[in-house]
Write a protein that holds these residues in place. Structure first.
Motif, PDB file in Angstrom:
ATOM      1  N   TRP A  86      85.322 -30.223  -0.059  1.00 25.11           N
ATOM      2  CA  TRP A  86      85.643 -29.655   1.246  1.00 25.11           C
ATOM      3  C   TRP A  86      85.709 -28.139   1.211  1.00 25.11           C
ATOM      4  N   LYS A  87      85.999 -27.547   0.056  1.00 25.51           N
ATOM      5  CA  LYS A  87      86.102 -26.087  -0.026  1.00 25.51           C
ATOM      6  C   LYS A  87      84.741 -25.419   0.204  1.00 25.51           C
ATOM      7  N   LYS A  92      80.312 -24.412  10.632  1.00 29.94           N
ATOM      8  CA  LYS A  92      79.551 -25.336  11.465  1.00 29.94           C
ATOM      9  C   LYS A  92      79.812 -26.781  11.071  1.00 29.94           C
ATOM     10  N   GLN A  93      79.935 -27.049   9.764  1.00 24.96           N
ATOM     11  CA  GLN A  93      80.201 -28.415   9.321  1.00 24.96           C
ATOM     12  C   GLN A  93      81.591 -28.868   9.751  1.00 24.96           C
ATOM     13  N   VAL A  94      82.570 -27.983   9.600  1.00 30.63           N
ATOM     14  CA  VAL A  94      83.935 -28.337   9.973  1.00 30.63           C
ATOM     15  C   VAL A  94      84.033 -28.569  11.475  1.00 30.63           C
ATOM     16  N   LEU A  95      83.168 -27.901  12.240  1.00 30.52           N
ATOM     17  CA  LEU A  95      83.236 -27.967  13.700  1.00 30.52           C
ATOM     18  C   LEU A  95      82.408 -29.097  14.317  1.00 30.52           C
ATOM     19  N   ARG A  96      81.860 -29.959  13.483  1.00 32.51           N
ATOM     20  CA  ARG A  96      81.021 -31.031  14.029  1.00 32.51           C
ATOM     21  C   ARG A  96      81.766 -31.854  15.076  1.00 32.51           C
ATOM     22  N   ASN A  97      83.001 -32.208  14.770  1.00 25.14           N
ATOM     23  CA  ASN A  97      83.768 -33.008  15.719  1.00 25.14           C
ATOM     24  C   ASN A  97      84.067 -32.234  16.993  1.00 25.14           C
ATOM     25  N   ASP A 181      77.613 -20.072   9.215  1.00 26.03           N
ATOM     26  CA  ASP A 181      76.834 -21.150   8.603  1.00 26.03           C
ATOM     27  C   ASP A 181      76.587 -20.948   7.113  1.00 26.03           C
ATOM     28  N   TYR A 182      77.428 -20.152   6.462  1.00 26.09           N
ATOM     29  CA  TYR A 182      77.342 -20.022   5.009  1.00 26.09           C
ATOM     30  C   TYR A 182      78.748 -20.009   4.426  1.00 26.09           C
TER      31      TYR A 182
END
Length: 471
Positions: A86-87, A92-97, A181-182
């Protein structure tokens, strides 16, 4: 079904009221006007409704916060293994929901407009005169609307000072940060207001190094001192490096990092910088000069207690008028503006506003703080409850925080409530309801049975603590 548009002549469409902006303030005004029997249109620059609140502000940032809060909870629970990689998540990945929540909100609010027969126009609004708005789309002129009354609820955007290149991939504001996004390891957050503190707790929760640059002498100085100190202590304990009384000198940007130079001579290197120092009203390009309205230096509009500008038939509400710049207050301001426009009597402006700060954990308060009561020489006493002593907090593991009740020593009237801890923004409303009741005293909390175990128990514990100080 939406009402049929009334065409006056040519391409002109006539409405009783037009609302610019579909965020909370615009929605509050439009709904009130429609329910008052007005023919209403709403104009939004986006192709989807909801305003900045839904798309780049409250909804995505709070959804992000919830995900990070869940990660923190998962990490501290010894019954579960480490989450894994998760680190290395990007924003963007964390914000998918969050994107799912945004679409759900858009669909919900769109139904509200349909149900209330409010016509929706998408495009950039330009005020031609005090009774005409022109709407421009990507292909040019779309529509001309004639109106009797207008509400400006166009919201705000992050303030961009000169000298900072926000097009650089490592320079962010609170809107752009949602598209990070990085992966990063260290971030500088410039500005320690509400947004800066919220993002500091989010990034430290993702195990990033955080330098929080505060231009003031302490964090959120308008809060009760004890609550502000608790937040400062908690952020530092989590690893946030807070630098008070600092001002930017200049920023150097590189392909793989940034270097912030402060006027004090300090030099800070990080993977990215997030600028959170102020917001500007979205009033440029609206054509306000055509009706004699001049925004202040931050693009904000002045209004009276009726949310009316200096032009009699033009009103404004929400972030575009400045303080308190909260979604909750904006909706009520819009509703009040709509009520005044409809000729209702005795409409009170929005003043008793609870503060909701979505750090991890949250902060919420209503009423006066200790500094104010001391200056006003009001004889008050304090009732406190530490979350670590509450059964519900011990069960959930959310033991950081406290509830603080300030009340009059003689009348026992509640004067202020201040909360720091998980779900503080929910907990505060119990006290708010009692403060607004005709029988506003702390006795309510010892004479009423609450469910057990709950966080609401904090009110009973704090009240008993405070009453013990009276003897």
């Amino acid at each position: 079904m939406p009402r049929k548009k009334e065409v006056v002549s040519g391409n002109f469409v006539k409405y009783d009221a037009v609302v610019l902006g579909s965020g909370p303030a615009g929605e509050g005004a439009a709904m009130k006007l429609a329910k008052s029997g007005k023919r209403v249109a709403i104009v939004d620059v986006r192709e989807q409704l909801g305003g900045n609140c839904t798309h780049v502000g409250t909804i995505p940032s709070k959804a992000l916060r919830q995900t990070v809060s869940s990660i923190i909870r998962y990490q501290r629970d010894p019954m579960f293994k480490k989450v894994g990689d998760w680190k290395q998540f990007t924003m963007k990945q964390v914000l998918r929901n969050a994107h799912k929540v945004i679409q759900q909100q858009v669909d919900t609010h769109s139904r509200f407009y349909d149900r209330n027969s409010i016509d929706v126009f998408h495009g950039r609004a330009y005020i031609q005169d005090k009774n005409t708005v022109i709407i421009f789309g990507v292909d040019g002129l779309k529509e001309t609307i004639v109106f009797k009354q207008l509400v400006i609820a166009t919201g705000s955007r992050p303030y961009h000072p000169q000298g900072l290149d926000f097009n650089h991939p490592r320079v962010f504001d609170s809107d752009k940060i949602l598209d990070l996004d990085y992966s990063i390891h260290k971030i500088i957050i410039y500005g320690a207001g509400v947004i800066g503190c919220e993002y500091a707790s989010i990034f430290i929760g993702l195990d990033h190094k955080v330098d929080l640059i505060n231009t003031q002498h302490k964090l959120l100085s308008y809060l009760d001192d004890e609550i502000a100190d608790a937040l400062s202590y908690h952020l530092r304990e989590q690893g946030v490096l807070i630098r008070h009384n600092e001002q930017i000198d200049h920023l150097e940007t590189f392909d793989d990092h940034v270097v912030l130079y402060l006027q004090s001579g300090k030099k800070i290197k990080a993977d990215a910088i997030l600028w959170c120092n102020g917001r500007s009203g979205n009033t440029d390009g609206l054509g306000l000069e055509n009706v004699g309205i001049t925004p202040n230096s931050r693009g904000q509009l002045a209004v009276n207690d009726k949310y009316q500008t200096e032009v009699e038939n033009i009103y404004a509400a929400g972030d575009v008028i400045g303080w308190p710049s909260l979604a909750s207050a904006a909706y009520d301001q819009g509703r009040c503006a709509g009520a005044n426009m409809s000729g209702e009597e005795g409409v009170q402006p929005v003043v008793d506003i609870p503060t909701g700060i979505y750090t991890i954990p949250e902060i919420s308060s209503i009423g006066k703080n200790e500094q104010q009561l001391t200056e006003e020489k009001i004889p008050y006493e304090i009732g406190q409850s530490s979350f670590r002593h509450l059964a519900r907090a011990q069960i959930t593991g959310d033991t950081v925080g406290e509830l603080k009740i300030l009340f009059h020593r003689d009348t026992l009237e509640i004067l202020g409530i201040h909360c720091f801890g998980n779900n503080a923004a929910e907990i505060i409303h119990i006290g708010q309801a009692v403060m607004k009741s005709p029988n506003n005293t702390i006795k309510y909390f010892v004479e009423t049975t609450f469910n057990y175990p709950t966080m609401a128990e904090a009110y009973r514990v704090a009240t008993l603590n405070g009453m013990n100080r009276l003897f």
